[in-house]
Design a protein around this motif. Structure first.
Motif, PDB file in Angstrom:
ATOM      1  N   ASP A   2       0.874  -1.327  -0.252  1.00 63.73           N
ATOM      2  CA  ASP A   2      -0.014  -0.004   0.055  1.00 63.73           C
ATOM      3  C   ASP A   2       0.895   1.078   0.067  1.00 63.73           C
ATOM      4  O   ASP A   2       1.653   1.460   1.034  1.00 63.73           O
ATOM      5  N   LEU A   3       0.860   2.017  -1.079  1.00 63.50           N
ATOM      6  CA  LEU A   3       1.512   3.044  -1.109  1.00 63.50           C
ATOM      7  C   LEU A   3       1.063   4.437  -0.328  1.00 63.50           C
ATOM      8  O   LEU A   3       1.874   5.356  -0.283  1.00 63.50           O
ATOM      9  N   GLY A   4      -0.196   4.281   0.225  1.00 59.24           N
ATOM     10  CA  GLY A   4      -0.632   5.264   1.011  1.00 59.24           C
ATOM     11  C   GLY A   4      -1.107   6.520   0.104  1.00 59.24           C
ATOM     12  O   GLY A   4      -0.948   7.746   0.816  1.00 59.24           O
ATOM     13  N   LEU A   5      -1.297   6.527  -1.066  1.00 60.98           N
ATOM     14  CA  LEU A   5      -1.663   7.702  -1.829  1.00 60.98           C
ATOM     15  C   LEU A   5      -3.232   7.879  -1.992  1.00 60.98           C
ATOM     16  O   LEU A   5      -3.504   8.857  -2.916  1.00 60.98           O
ATOM     17  N   ASN A   6      -4.166   7.031  -1.406  1.00 59.01           N
ATOM     18  CA  ASN A   6      -5.507   7.223  -1.413  1.00 59.01           C
ATOM     19  C   ASN A   6      -5.860   8.659  -0.940  1.00 59.01           C
ATOM     20  O   ASN A   6      -5.461   9.202   0.098  1.00 59.01           O
ATOM     21  N   GLY A   7      -6.542   9.494  -1.911  1.00 59.89           N
ATOM     22  CA  GLY A   7      -6.905  10.838  -1.332  1.00 59.89           C
ATOM     23  C   GLY A   7      -5.893  11.887  -1.542  1.00 59.89           C
ATOM     24  O   GLY A   7      -6.246  12.990  -1.193  1.00 59.89           O
ATOM     25  N   LYS A   8      -4.901  11.549  -1.986  1.00 60.34           N
ATOM     26  CA  LYS A   8      -3.731  12.640  -2.015  1.00 60.34           C
ATOM     27  C   LYS A   8      -3.770  13.137  -3.319  1.00 60.34           C
ATOM     28  O   LYS A   8      -4.370  12.720  -4.548  1.00 60.34           O
ATOM     29  N   THR A   9      -3.393  14.607  -3.452  1.00 58.70           N
ATOM     30  CA  THR A   9      -3.757  15.176  -4.638  1.00 58.70           C
ATOM     31  C   THR A   9      -2.224  15.370  -5.438  1.00 58.70           C
ATOM     32  O   THR A   9      -1.276  16.116  -4.705  1.00 58.70           O
ATOM     33  N   ALA A  10      -2.173  15.005  -6.602  1.00 56.68           N
ATOM     34  CA  ALA A  10      -0.920  15.118  -7.231  1.00 56.68           C
ATOM     35  C   ALA A  10      -1.030  16.081  -8.376  1.00 56.68           C
ATOM     36  O   ALA A  10      -2.076  15.976  -9.332  1.00 56.68           O
ATOM     37  N   LEU A  11       0.046  16.807  -8.718  1.00 57.14           N
ATOM     38  CA  LEU A  11       0.054  17.619  -9.996  1.00 57.14           C
ATOM     39  C   LEU A  11       1.287  17.161 -10.593  1.00 57.14           C
ATOM     40  O   LEU A  11       2.396  17.090 -10.166  1.00 57.14           O
ATOM     41  N   VAL A  12       0.960  16.765 -11.934  1.00 56.96           N
ATOM     42  CA  VAL A  12       2.256  16.113 -12.901  1.00 56.96           C
ATOM     43  C   VAL A  12       2.134  17.307 -14.052  1.00 56.96           C
ATOM     44  O   VAL A  12       0.983  17.137 -14.862  1.00 56.96           O
ATOM     45  N   LEU A  13       3.392  17.876 -14.048  1.00 56.96           N
ATOM     46  CA  LEU A  13       3.605  18.698 -15.302  1.00 56.96           C
ATOM     47  C   LEU A  13       4.234  17.918 -16.537  1.00 56.96           C
ATOM     48  O   LEU A  13       4.770  16.741 -16.138  1.00 56.96           O
ATOM     49  N   GLY A  14       3.916  18.423 -17.533  1.00 62.26           N
ATOM     50  CA  GLY A  14       4.351  17.700 -18.858  1.00 62.26           C
ATOM     51  C   GLY A  14       3.375  16.286 -18.938  1.00 62.26           C
ATOM     52  O   GLY A  14       3.971  15.214 -19.523  1.00 62.26           O
ATOM     53  N   ALA A  15       2.490  16.389 -18.626  1.00 62.17           N
ATOM     54  CA  ALA A  15       1.642  15.158 -18.217  1.00 62.17           C
ATOM     55  C   ALA A  15       1.066  14.573 -19.652  1.00 62.17           C
ATOM     56  O   ALA A  15       0.485  13.671 -19.721  1.00 62.17           O
ATOM     57  N   ALA A  16       1.159  15.247 -20.712  1.00 62.39           N
ATOM     58  CA  ALA A  16       0.611  14.700 -22.233  1.00 62.39           C
ATOM     59  C   ALA A  16       1.629  13.801 -22.891  1.00 62.39           C
ATOM     60  O   ALA A  16       1.248  13.229 -23.777  1.00 62.39           O
ATOM     61  N   GLY A  17       2.834  13.921 -22.320  1.00 67.87           N
ATOM     62  CA  GLY A  17       4.010  13.076 -23.035  1.00 67.87           C
ATOM     63  C   GLY A  17       4.002  11.751 -22.656  1.00 67.87           C
ATOM     64  O   GLY A  17       3.352  11.333 -21.651  1.00 67.87           O
TER      65      GLY A  17
END
Length: 261
Positions: A2-17
């Motif tokens: 379990d990576l413990g990412l449930n409910g975390k908000t992530a911003l990924v830049l350059g996300a279309a590549g």
């Protein structure tokens, strides 16, 4: 695990590549809510469309990193939608292939703003809340050129290396607040960017792109280019609860390509 990412908000830049899209898909699959930022609206829509049928939460923001005035409105839009950013993945496009010598200062300046200053400014915008909440992840994707400079990528080698010094310094400043900052280094990962660089090298040397790709593959101990998913898996670990004691590090995902220790 379990990576413990449930409910975390992530911003990924350059996300279309290739790399960014794989990272976004992986974080969503692990339960994070992901904002995809990219300048290419059509490619961004395709990336979001590939994620949402999986049942994950994601939306796209058309984002020109060269426009620093856009940073505050974009982050405010994210905060209004899902709250503060917990995970920031700094992933930017690279400059055109160039020698280190003889480049127009305007190109250096434009590349610096796109690749370095934008990353620093966006990170500065999201960090105060991370520090206040005592949790956050800053992950910055660079290039194997920061360890072994790549021929004809003079601007990329120089500017991406500056991010390493910045991230290492930042990591010490924010560690006691429960926020980590790490650099991740791709080797030859099978993306459109790598295909483009192979084609440009083939053109310069008067060879076929397949010959260049075969030569490059032969230099990799694993005997193949990496898959974007393999890179994204490492990013997901660095974004997770499991990586809480990893900071100030430079992590290679290169199939053994870089020969130095």
């Amino acid at each position: 695990m379990d990576l413990g990412l449930n409910g975390k908000t992530a911003l990924v830049l350059g996300a279309a590549g290739g790399l960014g899209s794989a990272i976004a898909r992986t974080l969503v699959r692990e339960g994070a809510r992901v904002v995809l930022g990219d300048i290419d609206r059509a490619a961004l829509d395709r990336s979001v469309s590939a994620i949402t049928p999986q049942g994950g939460e994601a939306f796209g923001l058309e984002w020109d990193l060269a426009n620093l005035q856009d940073i505050n409105p974009k982050i405010e839009a994210i905060e209004a939608h899902w709250g503060p950013v917990d995970i920031l993945v700094n992933n930017t496009g690279g400059p055109p292939p160039t020698t280190a010598f003889g480049q127009d200062p305007a190109l250096w300046n434009k590349s610096f703003q796109n690749m370095v200053l934008s990353v620093i400014a966006i990170t500065d915008r999201v960090l105060p809340v991370m520090r206040q909440r005592k949790w956050g992840r800053i992950i910055t994707s660079t290039s194997s050129g920061i360890v072994a400079p790549i021929a004809n990528l003079g601007i990329s080698n120089a500017l991406r290396l500056s991010l390493v010094g910045w991230s290492k310094t930042l990591a010490r400043e924010i560690a006691s607040d429960g926020v980590t900052a790490n650099i991740i280094v791709p080797g030859r990962i099978a993306t459109d960017r790598i295909k483009f660089l192979d084609e440009q090298k083939a053109k310069r040397e008067g060879r076929a792109p397949d010959q260049v790709a075969a030569e490059s593959t032969a230099s990799i101990p694993m005997g193949r280019y990496g898959e974007p998913q393999e890179y994204a898996n490492v990013v997901a670990f660095l974004a997770s609860e499991c990586s809480s004691y990893v900071t100030g590090s430079v992590i290679r995902v290169d199939g053994g390509l870089i020969p130095s220790i």
